[in-house]
Scaffold this active site. Structure first.
Site, PDB file in Angstrom:
ATOM      1  N   HIS A 199       0.837  -1.198   0.000  1.00  0.00           N
ATOM      2  CA  HIS A 199       0.000   0.000   0.000  1.00  0.00           C
ATOM      3  C   HIS A 199       0.876   1.254   0.000  1.00  0.00           C
ATOM      4  O   HIS A 199       2.086   1.178   0.192  1.00  0.00           O
ATOM      5  CB  HIS A 199      -0.922   0.021   1.223  1.00  0.00           C
ATOM      6  CG  HIS A 199      -2.073  -0.918   1.128  1.00  0.00           C
ATOM      7  ND1 HIS A 199      -1.961  -2.265   1.411  1.00  0.00           N
ATOM      8  CD2 HIS A 199      -3.369  -0.721   0.770  1.00  0.00           C
ATOM      9  CE1 HIS A 199      -3.130  -2.855   1.232  1.00  0.00           C
ATOM     10  NE2 HIS A 199      -4.001  -1.939   0.850  1.00  0.00           N
ATOM     11  N   LYS A 231      -0.296   4.644   4.718  1.00  0.00           N
ATOM     12  CA  LYS A 231      -1.176   3.698   5.412  1.00  0.00           C
ATOM     13  C   LYS A 231      -0.602   3.407   6.798  1.00  0.00           C
ATOM     14  O   LYS A 231       0.594   3.123   6.940  1.00  0.00           O
ATOM     15  CB  LYS A 231      -1.326   2.404   4.612  1.00  0.00           C
ATOM     16  CG  LYS A 231      -2.348   1.448   5.221  1.00  0.00           C
ATOM     17  CD  LYS A 231      -2.682   0.313   4.267  1.00  0.00           C
ATOM     18  CE  LYS A 231      -3.678  -0.658   4.888  1.00  0.00           C
ATOM     19  NZ  LYS A 231      -4.964  -0.011   5.228  1.00  0.00           N
TER      20      LYS A 231
END
Length: 257
Positions: free
Chosen positions: A145, A149
């Site tokens: 990600h 995140k």
């Protein structure tokens, strides 16, 4: 359907607002923090408020992609008003999940780590593959990600872990490995490993690897836009509006359970 969006001015919140409009439903307001500059401005047919209860009073359903603490409070409010709620927030503790489940006894809630239709299918395929392959196939789950995140592994990766563990009829907590460093020794038979990657602006990549002797099976999903999560969440709320109180997931929405 009159739909409200919690955290409506965030990146995901704005995509949810657009997805509601594209689905032909009525965007009927949203929530934001008390010091947000957009507070009390018009959003669709409603306004942006700081008190979630004010939103639940005027809508027919709510979508929440905020943060764990807010999502739990919104579940309590949804239960009080008997309004359907879709929660796409990740990072909830087991205790917070239990609270959401308790609230679902009074209203219909979809709670899923990933609202993508493709990821939901990936989870079903991963579970079935784990059922069919014997424990000699090592399972590894790799996710990547964007750099911002905050939770790891991702909620989706954990969901995939539970799916393959269910397929093998074991509890994930008994076989999961979240970290490897130094002289770790031979890989235990039946272990389910996780690898977490962070960087750039990656929306979300997930791969489940079944590594056997002489062959390897890889199931992969890559999201190139957060719009897939927003569209899936609206679809979930449309389906949820016709359901009895209970705790549901995206597999229920798609008829896979």
């Amino acid at each position: 359907m009159k739909i409200g969006i919690c955290g409506c001015q965030g990146r995901m919140g704005q995509m949810l607002c657009e997805a509601v409009r594209e689905a032909g439903e009525e965007l009927a307001g949203g929530t934001e923090r008390a010091d947000h500059p957009a507070l009390n401005t018009v959003l669709g047919s409603g306004k942006i408020v700081s008190n979630s209860a004010d939103l639940f009073e005027v809508v027919e359903g709510v979508i929440d992609f905020s943060c764990p603490a807010n999502s739990v409070e919104n579940a309590k409010i949804a239960a009080k008003y008997g309004k359907p709620l879709v929660i796409g927030t990740t990072g909830l503790t087991d205790e917070q999940k239990s609270i959401v489940a308790e609230c679902a006894k009074k209203t219909a809630i979809v709670f899923a780590p990933n609202m993508s239709v493709g990821v939901t299918l990936l989870m079903a395929l991963a579970k079935k593959t784990a059922e069919l392959l014997d424990p000699s196939y090592d399972i590894e789950i790799v996710e990547m990600h964007h750099r911002n995140k905050v939770d790891a592994p991702s909620g989706t990766a954990l969901g995939l872990g539970h799916a393959v563990a269910d397929g093998r009829k074991v509890a994930l907590k008994d076989v999961a490995c979240y970290d490897r460093h130094g002289q770790i020794g031979k890989r235990p038979v039946g272990e389910i490993g996780f690898a977490t990657l962070r960087g750039g602006d990656v929306v979300g990549d997930h791969t489940v690897i079944f590594a056997g002797t002489g062959e390897r099976i890889e199931l992969t999903h890559k999201a190139s836009s957060r719009a897939v999560f927003a569209k899936g969440a609206v679809r979930a709320l449309q389906w949820l509006s016709q359901q009895k109180p209970g705790l549901y997931n995206m597999a229920d929405v798609l008829g896979l359970n």
